[in-house]
Design a protein around this motif. Sequence first.
Motif, PDB file in Angstrom:
ATOM      1  N   ASP A   1       0.877  -1.171   0.000  1.00 37.65           N
ATOM      2  CA  ASP A   1       0.000   0.000   0.000  1.00 37.65           C
ATOM      3  C   ASP A   1       0.916   1.222   0.000  1.00 37.65           C
ATOM      4  O   ASP A   1       1.437   1.633   1.040  1.00 37.65           O
ATOM      5  CB  ASP A   1      -0.896  -0.003   1.239  1.00 37.65           C
TER       6      ASP A   1
ATOM      7  N   LYS B   1       0.546   4.447  -0.479  1.00 36.85           N
ATOM      8  CA  LYS B   1       0.189   5.666   0.255  1.00 36.85           C
ATOM      9  C   LYS B   1       0.497   5.510   1.744  1.00 36.85           C
ATOM     10  O   LYS B   1       1.087   6.402   2.368  1.00 36.85           O
ATOM     11  CB  LYS B   1      -1.277   6.030   0.042  1.00 36.85           C
ATOM     12  N   THR B   2       0.114   4.381   2.297  1.00 43.66           N
ATOM     13  CA  THR B   2       0.402   4.119   3.714  1.00 43.66           C
ATOM     14  C   THR B   2       1.909   4.078   3.960  1.00 43.66           C
ATOM     15  O   THR B   2       2.415   4.627   4.949  1.00 43.66           O
ATOM     16  CB  THR B   2      -0.233   2.789   4.144  1.00 43.66           C
TER      17      THR B   2
ATOM     18  N   GLU C   1       3.347   7.618   3.870  1.00 41.58           N
ATOM     19  CA  GLU C   1       3.032   8.336   5.118  1.00 41.58           C
ATOM     20  C   GLU C   1       3.923   7.851   6.266  1.00 41.58           C
ATOM     21  O   GLU C   1       4.327   8.641   7.118  1.00 41.58           O
ATOM     22  CB  GLU C   1       1.546   8.145   5.454  1.00 41.58           C
ATOM     23  N   GLU C   2       4.247   6.565   6.261  1.00 42.20           N
ATOM     24  CA  GLU C   2       5.172   6.025   7.261  1.00 42.20           C
ATOM     25  C   GLU C   2       6.561   6.650   7.099  1.00 42.20           C
ATOM     26  O   GLU C   2       7.197   7.023   8.086  1.00 42.20           O
ATOM     27  CB  GLU C   2       5.263   4.506   7.099  1.00 42.20           C
TER      28      GLU C   2
END
Length: 456
Positions: A444, A446-447, A450-451
């Motif tokens: 994923d 996007k996740t 962001e991480e």
Amino acid sequence: MKVHFIAVGGSIMHNLAIALKLKGYEVSGSDDEIFEPSYSKLQEHGILPDEMGWHPERITEDLDAVILGMHARIDNPELLKAKALGVKVYSFPEYVYKQAHDKKRVVIAGSHGKTTVTSMIVHVLNENGKNPDYLIGAQVKGLPQSVKLTEEAEMIIIEGDEYLTSPMDRQPKFLKYHHHIAVITGIAWDHINVFPTYEEYVQQFQRLLDLTPSHGAIFYSKSDKELLKLMEKQKFSSSIKAVGYEAQPHEIQEGNTVLTGTTPPTPLKVFGNHNLENISAAYHVCKALGLSDQEFYQGISTFEGASLRMQLLAEKSGTKIFRDFAHAPSKVKATVAAVHGQFEGQKLLACLELHTFSSLNKAFIHEYKGSMNAAEEAIVYYSPHTVEHKRLEAINPEEISEAFDHPNLTVFTDANKLKEYLRNYELTGHHLLLMTSGSFEKTDLKTFAEELTAGL
């Protein structure tokens, strides 16, 4: 009308099935496997097969049409049953043409930029109340679906790719739409599994040009040397309009692109020289369809891009992480150059997943030479399992490094090790560009982005 789809789960097939269902058709379909997002979308519209696999009993004499997807084989039992019963079998593009034969047909072709140019044209036309039908190879913000077919629309804007029409017809899809207006964004060899030589690949675009009707129009990129060679040899009738286009004049102001050739200047939500060329292509088409300059530039100023095309995944403390669908050499080169040019003075880490048949083919991999050189540091990831699954000759990291010829390149064959490398990378002062037509082994993105930015 009653239609049945063989291989309904395909990325464009399921969207056509939904468009016909919304038009009031009775639609059914079959497939041996269906993945997301096709699965959920077909389920939502009541088209998801109740059982996977091929079921000849679903083919009945009362069908008005069977639509055959590329995923099916020529010995597919449902296809054989349709032939035995005399039911009319269409390929995807043939059925789209059947739906649009009485409309003004605009076909966007080329090795790169097709989705974006098509999306731009549809967006601007919608902003001006023209409401065209369309076929786009990706989801676009503001559009409920990627295929729209209605009785009312007077025109249809079609993303026309050069890949095969169907298992029964090995001609490019874009030859089946019979355009009135066509755009060719550029020619850069792709689909080596279908067009094993560059000459064969170029010939398909020659065939497209030859199909331009009297009083039709062709718009083409003047920056593409191979395309210019093709256009110079082309003998058009005097009634055909053939116009070359270039990137729109612009400035980059504090990381934002502004068109300077308009009054007043037009701020954009997209960037990169390739998008400035795409805007010019869209401009010429929209003018040919009757829009004024003011209508076009007001519309294009609100265009945010097609799904997976230069998508901003995460941003923090001046660091941006983008995801782009780029996978072929010309697309990779244009995308890396766009991000580097937009944020001059900041370092760029470019990361590419090799995922397609061509990109993992030893006979083709050298086409990527220099494609990532605009980035200060480059990463290439590929899965040996994917190479094996595609029944290609094994390729090693040293061969990848030699082919790309980047002075600061790292090659990974393990997605987990790649992600760990990026987690430990000092992103402060850098931008990260992730390029893939896959997902880095079902990540994923996007996740993950962001991480990566959480600690900045």
